[in-house]
Design a protein around this motif. Structure first.
Motif, PDB file in Angstrom:
ATOM      1  N   VAL A 172       0.871  -1.173   0.000  1.00  0.00           N
ATOM      2  CA  VAL A 172       0.000   0.000   0.000  1.00  0.00           C
ATOM      3  C   VAL A 172       0.911   1.226   0.000  1.00  0.00           C
ATOM      4  N   GLN A 173       0.870   1.983  -1.077  1.00  0.00           N
ATOM      5  CA  GLN A 173       1.848   3.052  -1.264  1.00  0.00           C
ATOM      6  C   GLN A 173       1.352   4.314  -0.587  1.00  0.00           C
ATOM      7  N   LYS A 174       1.735   4.449   0.686  1.00  0.00           N
ATOM      8  CA  LYS A 174       1.215   5.582   1.455  1.00  0.00           C
ATOM      9  C   LYS A 174       1.580   6.909   0.798  1.00  0.00           C
ATOM     10  N   GLU A 175       2.749   6.963   0.126  1.00  0.00           N
ATOM     11  CA  GLU A 175       3.163   8.222  -0.478  1.00  0.00           C
ATOM     12  C   GLU A 175       2.296   8.615  -1.671  1.00  0.00           C
ATOM     13  N   ARG A 176       1.534   7.655  -2.202  1.00  0.00           N
ATOM     14  CA  ARG A 176       0.645   7.992  -3.312  1.00  0.00           C
ATOM     15  C   ARG A 176      -0.817   7.968  -2.873  1.00  0.00           C
ATOM     16  N   MET A 177      -1.090   7.972  -1.550  1.00  0.00           N
ATOM     17  CA  MET A 177      -2.438   7.780  -1.014  1.00  0.00           C
ATOM     18  C   MET A 177      -3.074   9.080  -0.580  1.00  0.00           C
ATOM     19  N   SER A 178      -3.127  10.057  -1.441  1.00  0.00           N
ATOM     20  CA  SER A 178      -3.718  11.324  -1.024  1.00  0.00           C
ATOM     21  C   SER A 178      -5.205  11.375  -1.337  1.00  0.00           C
ATOM     22  N   GLY A 179      -5.752  10.359  -1.975  1.00  0.00           N
ATOM     23  CA  GLY A 179      -7.123  10.472  -2.485  1.00  0.00           C
ATOM     24  C   GLY A 179      -8.220   9.866  -1.638  1.00  0.00           C
ATOM     25  N   GLY A 180      -7.897   9.356  -0.424  1.00  0.00           N
ATOM     26  CA  GLY A 180      -8.947   8.732   0.377  1.00  0.00           C
ATOM     27  C   GLY A 180      -9.495   7.491  -0.281  1.00  0.00           C
ATOM     28  N   PHE A 181      -8.605   6.527  -0.566  1.00  0.00           N
ATOM     29  CA  PHE A 181      -9.039   5.337  -1.293  1.00  0.00           C
ATOM     30  C   PHE A 181      -9.701   4.316  -0.386  1.00  0.00           C
ATOM     31  N   PHE A 182      -9.357   4.349   0.892  1.00  0.00           N
ATOM     32  CA  PHE A 182     -10.074   3.514   1.855  1.00  0.00           C
ATOM     33  C   PHE A 182     -10.110   4.276   3.178  1.00  0.00           C
ATOM     34  N   PRO A 183     -11.171   3.980   3.997  1.00  0.00           N
ATOM     35  CA  PRO A 183     -11.416   4.815   5.184  1.00  0.00           C
ATOM     36  C   PRO A 183     -10.270   4.753   6.188  1.00  0.00           C
ATOM     37  N   THR A 184      -9.855   3.544   6.579  1.00  0.00           N
ATOM     38  CA  THR A 184      -8.774   3.428   7.554  1.00  0.00           C
ATOM     39  C   THR A 184      -7.895   2.265   7.161  1.00  0.00           C
ATOM     40  N   ALA A 185      -6.681   2.272   7.693  1.00  0.00           N
ATOM     41  CA  ALA A 185      -5.755   1.175   7.423  1.00  0.00           C
ATOM     42  C   ALA A 185      -6.349  -0.139   7.913  1.00  0.00           C
ATOM     43  N   ARG A 186      -7.019  -0.066   9.065  1.00  0.00           N
ATOM     44  CA  ARG A 186      -7.631  -1.267   9.652  1.00  0.00           C
ATOM     45  C   ARG A 186      -8.640  -1.879   8.677  1.00  0.00           C
ATOM     46  N   GLU A 187      -9.405  -0.998   8.047  1.00  0.00           N
ATOM     47  CA  GLU A 187     -10.423  -1.486   7.118  1.00  0.00           C
ATOM     48  C   GLU A 187      -9.786  -2.144   5.888  1.00  0.00           C
ATOM     49  N   TYR A 188      -8.653  -1.590   5.460  1.00  0.00           N
ATOM     50  CA  TYR A 188      -7.948  -2.207   4.327  1.00  0.00           C
ATOM     51  C   TYR A 188      -7.509  -3.617   4.701  1.00  0.00           C
ATOM     52  N   THR A 189      -6.919  -3.752   5.889  1.00  0.00           N
ATOM     53  CA  THR A 189      -6.431  -5.062   6.324  1.00  0.00           C
ATOM     54  C   THR A 189      -7.572  -6.069   6.401  1.00  0.00           C
ATOM     55  N   VAL A 190      -8.724  -5.635   6.927  1.00  0.00           N
ATOM     56  CA  VAL A 190      -9.862  -6.538   7.048  1.00  0.00           C
ATOM     57  C   VAL A 190     -10.299  -7.034   5.671  1.00  0.00           C
ATOM     58  N   GLY A 191     -10.297  -6.157   4.694  1.00  0.00           N
ATOM     59  CA  GLY A 191     -10.778  -6.551   3.374  1.00  0.00           C
ATOM     60  C   GLY A 191      -9.722  -7.189   2.492  1.00  0.00           C
ATOM     61  N   TYR A 192      -8.468  -6.686   2.559  1.00  0.00           N
ATOM     62  CA  TYR A 192      -7.483  -7.072   1.544  1.00  0.00           C
ATOM     63  C   TYR A 192      -6.110  -7.430   2.094  1.00  0.00           C
ATOM     64  N   GLY A 193      -5.969  -7.480   3.409  1.00  0.00           N
ATOM     65  CA  GLY A 193      -4.677  -7.868   3.968  1.00  0.00           C
ATOM     66  C   GLY A 193      -4.543  -9.379   4.020  1.00  0.00           C
ATOM     67  N   LEU A 194      -3.322  -9.863   3.909  1.00  0.00           N
ATOM     68  CA  LEU A 194      -3.087 -11.296   4.057  1.00  0.00           C
ATOM     69  C   LEU A 194      -2.869 -11.573   5.548  1.00  0.00           C
ATOM     70  N   THR A 195      -3.993 -11.725   6.234  1.00  0.00           N
ATOM     71  CA  THR A 195      -3.964 -11.924   7.683  1.00  0.00           C
ATOM     72  C   THR A 195      -3.623 -13.378   8.002  1.00  0.00           C
ATOM     73  N   ARG A 196      -3.484 -13.641   9.316  1.00  0.00           N
ATOM     74  CA  ARG A 196      -3.201 -15.012   9.750  1.00  0.00           C
ATOM     75  C   ARG A 196      -4.314 -15.955   9.297  1.00  0.00           C
ATOM     76  N   GLN A 197      -5.580 -15.478   9.413  1.00  0.00           N
ATOM     77  CA  GLN A 197      -6.705 -16.328   9.024  1.00  0.00           C
ATOM     78  C   GLN A 197      -6.672 -16.628   7.527  1.00  0.00           C
ATOM     79  N   ARG A 198      -6.357 -15.604   6.739  1.00  0.00           N
ATOM     80  CA  ARG A 198      -6.327 -15.825   5.282  1.00  0.00           C
ATOM     81  C   ARG A 198      -5.161 -16.725   4.895  1.00  0.00           C
ATOM     82  N   LEU A 199      -4.053 -16.599   5.617  1.00  0.00           N
ATOM     83  CA  LEU A 199      -2.917 -17.474   5.347  1.00  0.00           C
ATOM     84  C   LEU A 199      -3.341 -18.923   5.547  1.00  0.00           C
ATOM     85  N   ARG A 200      -4.075 -19.173   6.658  1.00  0.00           N
ATOM     86  CA  ARG A 200      -4.535 -20.540   6.927  1.00  0.00           C
ATOM     87  C   ARG A 200      -5.459 -21.005   5.808  1.00  0.00           C
ATOM     88  N   ALA A 201      -6.376 -20.117   5.385  1.00  0.00           N
ATOM     89  CA  ALA A 201      -7.308 -20.474   4.315  1.00  0.00           C
ATOM     90  C   ALA A 201      -6.558 -20.790   3.022  1.00  0.00           C
TER      91      ALA A 201
END
Lengths: 315, 198
Positions: A226-255
């Motif tokens: 996630v290129q924070k330096e190019r993120m001036s446009g409000g592409f997602f509400p919060t970092a947490r929300e990005y992780t929930v939707g599109y992060g490779l979390t521990r649960q997704r790794l297991r899946a």
């Protein structure tokens, strides 16, 4: 081979396969005590980096040195660019010193194409804006094929900030050139505009649902930064929300492992741990992230060799 | 640098003459293996390295023969010289071929380099350079199937399968079953020099 390496689209399947075969032998050289080859003796390679970089710049520098080329690094900050010199004047000045190759990273898309029209030297695109990063795509393809074998028919998902990613653009092209089945995954706000007709033309699938793609058991998952330096446009509400939707979390790794025990994970770096990728995924057995860095030098040696070594035969 | 594994143009300019048959090749290799053992006073400390492509096949056959003669396994590998060639600037690049050094390494060993045809000597010059990046052998010896003369460097072979007087324009071809998948033979044909040949 052609004179410049500007876009992954310039490489035929034969070109890519020759580069990967060369990289495999260069990777062997990397394991020796003496890592020096005389191949590019007397050639000068300038790394011209207008954007920050650790691995790309250092791996180009090491690659040149191991092939006995003289490599010199110029960064935007320490050069006359900071005094207001234009890109054209800067590269013309360097070209006038009769160098053999310019490795260029620039924040403007298309900068390398422009430079290639101005100079006599070979130009290698080391990342131009949000456009392309062809050597990264080559090293990703190399790393994955070392683990997975030939990539033809393999299912590879590229996940993350597609809109700003030059790595995605080059990877989508190179992986398609090798015959892989590519799916790209991003939130709707980070899909590049016009991706519909583009994905049809280049033959890759798009999705907004990472969990569905993981459940389908891809052979490789490529997480983009996630290129924070190019993120001036409000592409997602919060970092947490990005992780929930599109992060490779521990649960997704297991899946992912449940869906395909052989699956591998790539990330071009630098990683935002905890944002797009969890530490478990980054450091686990599926991760090829350090292999990617290790392959970077070998792949760039292969690129320098094929662009520079046989020059006079092409002239 | 002449390389026997370069693609050849069709032999339009004359029929090829066979100078070594399959039996001749295997006899020559057997004799060379005995010479190597005799000179080395046994097979201990030997490492056999073939220069791709056909040198690798010849090297593995030599290693097998050495094992037959002496009853000890001889480490065998390959040594690619692509990155050390002196004519890189005059040719289109090609992908390097594998270099595989046996795990025992080459330090303090007697390395036997194996190639199919010895001609200008430039391939061997490159091989010696490549070797020095990999370690320091006690000695390096050179075994070739065919020595066709016309050296351009002060290099000579220690073990030669067949000395073959040739003219520059003639073409010497080595065909090995394991590499070319056809009847084994060394042939000589009149005609144009191959691309890149001097």
């Amino acid at each position: 081979m052609m004179k410049h390496l500007l876009s992954s689209a310039d490489l035929t399947r034969d070109d890519v396969e020759m580069l990967l075969a060369t990289a495999a032998e260069m990777h062997e050289v990397q394991r020796r005590d003496v890592k020096k080859l005389p191949t590019l003796r007397g050639r000068t390679v300038i790394n011209l980096f207008f954007e920050d970089s650790t691995r790309t710049r250092s791996s180009f520098e090491i690659a040149g040195k191991w092939m006995s080329a003289d490599t010199i690094n110029i960064t935007g900050k320490g050069s006359s660019t900071s005094k207001g010199e234009s890109l054209r004047d800067t590269v013309m000045t360097i070209d006038a010193m009769s160098v053999d190759a310019l490795v260029i990273r620039h924040m403007a898309s298309g900068a390398c194409h422009q430079v290639a029209g101005w100079v006599d030297a070979h130009v290698i695109n080391a990342g131009d804006g949000t456009h392309e990063h062809p050597t990264q795509a080559l090293l990703d393809a190399y790393t994955m094929s070392q683990r997975l074998g030939p990539l033809a028919g393999r299912r590879i998902a590229i996940v993350g900030d597609l809109a700003h990613s030059r790595v995605f653009r080059s990877n989508a092209i190179t992986l398609r050139t090798l015959g892989a089945k590519v799916t790209v995954v991003a939130p709707p706000t980070l899909m590049p505009s016009g991706i519909g007709p583009w994905s049809q033309a280049d033959g890759f699938a798009t999705s907004n649902d990472l969990d569905a793609v993981i459940a389908s058991g891809p052979d490789a998952l490529m997480m983009l930064r996630v290129q924070k330096e190019r993120m001036s446009g409000g592409f997602f509400p919060t970092a947490r929300e990005y992780t929930v939707g599109y992060g490779l979390t521990r649960q997704r790794l297991r899946a992912l492992v449940d869906a395909n025990a052989e699956a591998v994970i790539c990330h071009p770096g630098p990683m935002n741990r905890g944002l797009e990728i969890s530490p478990e995924a980054a450091d686990g057995a599926q991760s090829l992230i350090l292999d990617q860095v290790s392959a970077g030098v070998a792949v760039r040696m292969a690129v320098l060799y094929h662009l520079l070594a046989g020059e006079e035969a092409l002239a | 640098m002449p390389r026997a594994d370069m693609p050849l143009e069709a032999t339009a300019s004359g029929a090829a003459r066979t100078v070594m048959t399959e039996v001749d090749i295997s006899r020559a290799l057997r004799r060379i293996s005995h010479e190597i053992v005799e000179h080395n006073k046994g097979a201990s400390g030997l490492v056999v390295l073939g220069i791709p492509t056909r040198g690798v096949e010849l090297a593995s056959r030599l290693a097998r023969l050495l094992e037959e003669v002496e009853g000890v396994a001889v480490p065998v590998g390959s040594l690619d010289i692509t990155m050390h060639r002196d004519d890189l600037r005059h040719q289109p690049t090609r992908a390097p071929l594998p270099t595989r050094i046996p795990a025992s390494g080459i330090d303090d060993r007697v390395v036997v380099l194996v190639d199919d045809v010895l001609y200008s000597g430039r391939t061997i010059r490159a091989a010696l350079d490549a070797l020095s990046d990999l370690g320091r052998p006690r000695a390096v010896r050179l075994a070739v199937l065919v020595d066709r003369g016309h050296r351009e460097l002060p290099i000579r072979a220690d073990h030669v399968g067949k000395n073959l007087p040739t003219s520059h324009t003639e073409r010497v071809m080595v065909r090995l079953a394991g590499v070319d998948g056809e009847a084994e033979a060394v042939t000589i044909a009149p005609g144009q020099t191959r691309a890149g040949q001097r």
